[in-house]
Structures are given as C-alpha cells and as structure tokens.
Write a protein that holds these residues in place. Structure first.
Motif, PDB file in Angstrom:
ATOM      1  N   LYS A 183       0.861  -1.173   0.000  1.00  0.00           N
ATOM      2  CA  LYS A 183       0.000   0.000   0.000  1.00  0.00           C
ATOM      3  C   LYS A 183       0.901   1.228   0.000  1.00  0.00           C
ATOM      4  N   ASP A 223      -4.426  -4.101  -6.661  1.00  0.00           N
ATOM      5  CA  ASP A 223      -4.229  -2.705  -6.269  1.00  0.00           C
ATOM      6  C   ASP A 223      -5.528  -1.941  -6.013  1.00  0.00           C
ATOM      7  N   ASP A 253      -6.337  -3.221   7.786  1.00  0.00           N
ATOM      8  CA  ASP A 253      -6.140  -3.285   6.338  1.00  0.00           C
ATOM      9  C   ASP A 253      -7.527  -3.263   5.713  1.00  0.00           C
ATOM     10  N   SER A 263      -1.623   6.102   2.011  1.00  0.00           N
ATOM     11  CA  SER A 263      -2.927   5.520   2.355  1.00  0.00           C
ATOM     12  C   SER A 263      -3.102   5.413   3.870  1.00  0.00           C
ATOM     13  N   LYS A 281      -6.956  -3.040  -2.677  1.00  0.00           N
ATOM     14  CA  LYS A 281      -6.156  -2.928  -1.452  1.00  0.00           C
ATOM     15  C   LYS A 281      -5.522  -1.548  -1.238  1.00  0.00           C
ATOM     16  N   ASP A 282      -4.957  -0.966  -2.286  1.00  0.00           N
ATOM     17  CA  ASP A 282      -4.256   0.306  -2.120  1.00  0.00           C
ATOM     18  C   ASP A 282      -5.258   1.446  -2.245  1.00  0.00           C
TER      19      ASP A 282
END
Length: 239
Positions: free
Chosen positions: A65, A137, A119, A69, A140-141
């Motif tokens: 990440k 991505d 997370d 973020s 998650k990011d």
C-alpha cells in the motif's frame, strides 16, 4: 563553438511536495516517519479458509500500500467505487534498522515497535481482480485504508499469545491469538529482506484472522491487540 548551457540546479518543486506520513508513538512527542507499507496475505489459516483458499506454506506472499494511504483514529470516509468495504484487523510491525538478506534469528533486532492496524479492503474489486488474474491494487491500495494506532516501542511489547480482536458497533467480529500466525514476525522480516533493502520507517501489516466482513457508513470499529494502544474509528459518508 557554442558552449552548452548547464542546467540550473533544482532548488524548488513545481508544486508543494507532500509531507511524509508519520505515526504517533505512545507516550512520546516525536512521531515515527513512514517509508513503505508491506502487507502479508493469508497469514492466518482460518482466514484463508473463509476466503475459500489454503495457506501457501512454502513461502509467505505480499502486497503493498502507498504510505499515503495511512490513516489514524477518527472518522474515515467510505471510499468510492465499492459496495463491499471490509475490515481486516492486523498487528503492525515497524522497522527501525536496515535489513537485507538477514536470518530469522537476527530479524527481531530490526523491529522498532508495534501497533494495531486495519487493512481496509474493497472486497468486490479485489474479487474481480482475482477472477481475472489481475493485481489487487484497486481493492487494497485505497486512500485511508492503512489504518494504524499509536506505536508501542519493542522494549515494551513481546508478541506471543496476546489476542487480536475487532468489534463493530460493539459486536465481536474477529478474535484470535497472535500465535495463530502461519509465518512468524522474524520469518516475515527475513523473507522480505531477500527481495528488498528494508529500511527504518518500513511497516509490515502481518495478516488478519478469520471474521472479516463489510462495514457501512455510521459503523464504529474497535481494533485491539492486548498490550498495545487501542484503535477506534468510525466509517463516515461516502467520499
């Protein structure tokens, strides 16, 4: 013969450079500067099972990440592009020394401290990526998705059988001992150091136990690891 003009040294940026993110430290005025964020996938067997997969016991695997973020306690906006935003409570390890190709028995000397983290995951977008064999991505990011509480220095906390828990609106969702991790902290640091020159400021989110689930605007989350500073967040309206 015309001489080449030398470029002027760069003395300014074309727009203000972003301020590096930091994490508060319990009982300290100084903050911990963050460099990179590594996240461990499927590090609790029961969580892997609830996701319909098995743990890969040959080696751990990772995703990343952006350090930007990061978010702390407080109200976090529900992110765009998703209708299935999930919580994942995790123990976070903060590194304070460089590490490259080190052995597990040396790895704990690189740990600066620990925190409880979340997370947060756009599960629907992650599922689409998995089905098409694409990177995770978008799932998650996510902005404000690497949530973290205040760090506790390593001298004041020894990971072992402490419980890691998450409550949503007062109801228990996740609960397991840290010892349920498939890959231990020294094993994770040593393995990552085979692929990266780990540096002070790097964070490792060490995986989540079973019980992950969706949150909605208005929900209140209480993330805990016994012996660490608590982390309380609320989910705000969609951004």
């Amino acid at each position: 013969m015309r001489r080449k003009r030398r470029s002027a040294p760069v003395t300014a940026t074309i727009f203000p450079a972003p301020v590096p993110p930091t994490v508060p430290v319990s009982g300290e005025a100084a903050a911990f500067p963050v460099r990179r964020i590594f996240c461990v996938g499927r590090n609790y067997a029961a969580h892997a099972a609830e996701m319909g997969v098995e743990v890969d016991r040959e080696a751990p695997f990772y995703f990343t990440k952006s350090a930007f973020s990061l978010a702390g306690a407080g109200t976090l906006p529900y992110p765009p592009g998703t209708g299935d935003y999930h919580h994942e409570v995790e123990l976070v390890v903060a590194l304070g020394r460089p590490a490259f190709r080190i052995d597990p028995d040396e790895a704990m000397g690189c740990v600066w401290g620990y925190a409880v983290g979340l997370d947060m995951t756009r599960r629907d977008l992650q599922a689409v990526a998995k089905s098409k064999q694409r990177p995770w991505d978008l799932g998650k990011d996510v902005e404000n998705s690497a949530v973290i509480g205040a760090l506790t220095p390593a001298a004041a906390f020894q990971p072992g059988e402490q419980r890691i828990t998450l409550h949503v609106n007062g109801e228990p969702r996740q609960d397991a001992p840290l010892s349920d991790m498939v890959w231990s902290i020294p094993e994770l640091i040593a393995d990552l150091s085979r692929y990266y020159h780990l540096q002070p400021g790097d964070l490792i989110y060490t995986g989540t136990p079973a019980g992950v689930g969706a949150v909605q605007p208005g929900d209140r989350l209480e993330a805990r690891v016994e012996g660490l500073e608590p982390l309380d967040v609320a989910i705000g309206p969609a951004a």
